[in-house]
Design an enzyme around this catalytic site. Sequence first.
Site, short mmCIF file in Angstrom:
data_model
loop_
_atom_site.label_atom_id
_atom_site.label_comp_id
_atom_site.label_asym_id
_atom_site.label_seq_id
_atom_site.Cartn_x
_atom_site.Cartn_y
_atom_site.Cartn_z
N HIS A 85 0.73 -1.19 0.33
CA HIS A 85 0.00 0.23 -0.08
C HIS A 85 0.88 1.10 -0.02
CE1 HIS A 85 0.43 0.01 4.79
NE2 HIS A 85 0.02 1.36 4.91
N ASP A 222 1.62 -7.86 2.14
CA ASP A 222 1.28 -6.00 2.64
C ASP A 222 2.57 -5.41 1.73
OD1 ASP A 222 0.95 -3.36 1.87
OD2 ASP A 222 -0.55 -3.71 3.74
N SER A 648 4.36 2.30 8.34
CA SER A 648 4.02 1.65 6.89
C SER A 648 4.64 1.08 6.79
CB SER A 648 2.63 2.18 6.49
OG SER A 648 1.43 1.83 6.86
N1 ARG Z 1 -4.46 0.63 7.31
C1 ARG Z 1 -3.37 1.01 6.52
C2 ARG Z 1 -3.02 2.01 7.26
O1 ARG Z 1 -2.98 2.69 6.95
C3 ARG Z 1 -3.64 1.23 5.31
C4 ARG Z 1 -3.51 -0.45 4.52
C5 ARG Z 1 -4.39 -0.19 2.78
N2 ARG Z 1 -5.56 -1.02 3.14
C6 ARG Z 1 -6.51 -0.59 2.62
N3 ARG Z 1 -7.37 -2.08 2.26
N4 ARG Z 1 -6.87 0.28 2.02
O2 ARG Z 1 -1.65 1.91 6.88
#
Ligand code: ARG
Length: 713
Positions: A85, A222, A648
């Site tokens: 992501h 991911d 992330s």
């Molecule tokens: N929740 C994750 C973060 O803020 C991002 C994940 C991205 N995936 C998604 N399905 N939008 O780091």
Amino acid sequence: MKRIILGLCLSVLTLIPAKADEGMWLMMLIKRLNYVDMQKEGLKLTPEEIYSVNNSSLKDAIVSFGGFCTGEIVSDQGLILTNHHCGYSNIAALSTPEHDYLNDGYWAKNKKEEIPVKGLYVRFLIRMGDATERINARLNQKKITEKQRQEIIKEEFEKIEQENNEKGKYTVVVRSFFQGNEFYYFVYQDFTDIRFVGAPPASIGKFGGDTDNWEWPRHTGDFSMFRIYADKAGNPSEYSENNIAYQPKHSLPINISGIKPGDYAMILGYPGVTSRYLTSYGIQQLVEYEYPPFIEASRHALDILKKHSEKDKAIELNYAGKYASIANYWKNRIGMIEAIKKNEVIAYKEKEEKEFTRWALQSKNKDKYSSVLSSLKNYYQQTNLMVADKMYLFWFLRASSYVSMPNRIGDMLSTYLDQSDEGREAMKPKYIETINSMYETLHPEVEKELAKELLQLYVERVPLKNQLKSISQGKITVNNIENLTESSLFKDKESIINFINHPSKEVLHNDPLYVLSKEAATTLMNKTEGEIQLNDTFEKSQRLFIDGLRKTFPKKVFYPDANSTMRLTYGTVKTLMDNPEKPNDARLNYYTTLKGMIAKYKKGDAEFDLPQKLIDLYNSKDYGDYANEYGELPVDFLSDNDITGGNSGSPVINGNGELIGLAFDGNWEAMSGNIQFDEKLQRCINTDIRFVLFIIEKYAGAENLINEMKIVK
Ligand code: ARG
């Protein structure tokens, strides 16, 4: 026994022992503040092996990835691992309906196949330093106004930058910590020739989509891979064919021997923003005035983007990044409201504020601190309604490029208009290039609908007297905004390029979209005199509040809020004991497996589809070296590290300094974590490094990459 802040103090007060892995610690302070504790939890490295200015250390394998995520170096040839992501927007930008790397995946079989990424950079931390004494010495000299204070700070920041940037070789950033109570500077080296190396298809990299986002149990692979290129001497360089793979000072070895609850786990990365010292009044404002408009407006934007994306592959790819980032925070805000209530965060803060007040009313503290909380309360009361109005305005501006871009481009064109004829000729090519790239992926039908729909919401929600003048005076209406777009100079790139060839001040200044866009942007960014005063009082009060809080609980080791500077959080691999009433709840396990992923598989689904090849590998149990002791292939696992957005892609590192996973998310039960770390509920969701290597080797057959890495069994 560990720390932190009020968690510990309040529990001391209530006599409940606390053990939490809360805290985002500053690299240069770890030796002093945390090292003993880290050793107790299982760390085998010395502090110098984690952070050292003179010798290579772990920090040299960590990069800020584009300023919005984290990455780590996993080979001596500058190979970067980060989240899928995090690479998402860049991978989407490299994709076309014919070469759809986002949905089909991509793997460079050699360096020639690595694809340059425009506009991406990575940033290494060279060193950091403490500027607190130096700056505070000037600030504490005499009674100064907030404005003078800001000027002194700005002056010092500039000096520190000059002193440390080595004639422009480094980027130096000075930041305020604990809301202006402390100051540290960071010396960075940036690299701009970054190439895309590989990624699994989105069905693996984003498996579970927005349905599973922010939730555990999770089965998302991911990760994505990039590489840093440098000139032959190893210095940063713009993209060039002659550049070579960068040799880092340090790269992380990878450990595939497996993990279990209680194992040491630490994360180094670039957490973006937390608000751990927000008052109960501030939280109330978020829950009642800021987040609901955010959720409502972003949902409108998402619905429009989704409708168009489903019809057209090019639109889907061009808006994939925008959609994903809006969807991510749309769901986050819903979760925050829910968790703040469920976890009784406001009541917790009120208790803390009571302690503060008791301390502040002591005669020696009274003068300075006794009115701090009432002043903060007053600030929120005064700004509640404005915050909601501004949120609707923000979304009207953000959603459509027809609303956001004219201001930016218009400013550029104004500069252009001010030049002599020769000046303009010289600027032309660059301007035309910029315009071309801004419009390259823009679809008028999508932008028009976004503008109209978000304007509709704006006029419904924002009282007439608070609306932008061009709207309240009826120049821009829901009925005419689409037509105005058609007749605007900003409708397409041809029209702007035509303007560049035949510039006219009058045309620009009478363009309704330019007027609207400028008004919207200035209203959002510039503060009125009244707002400036309110804000100055707020900043001063918030600064005193934190200062006082630290004195209220003098034995506690405080850590500063996240602010996109490198931090370390340490803890252990840990199960989520969320629901003792449901002992068989899948959440109670600390890891998930390919088996669980296949169980969620829905053929053809937008979120839960999987490539046939992965299913075949599952059926033949062809897991190579990457299965666990039970013959399962691990996918994701939990640890109790304290992370937030920006972290992330960060490496999860074991006690020996080896990579065991990639941090990528937080969990629904603890969505309030940015405001208050909940030791029972808060977890960090990580992709297991064994799943990453399995995909690279078995799914993609990219042995070339595996061979570069140092793997420890
Ligand atoms: N929740 C994750 C973060 O803020 C991002 C994940 C991205 N995936 C998604 N399905 N939008 O780091």
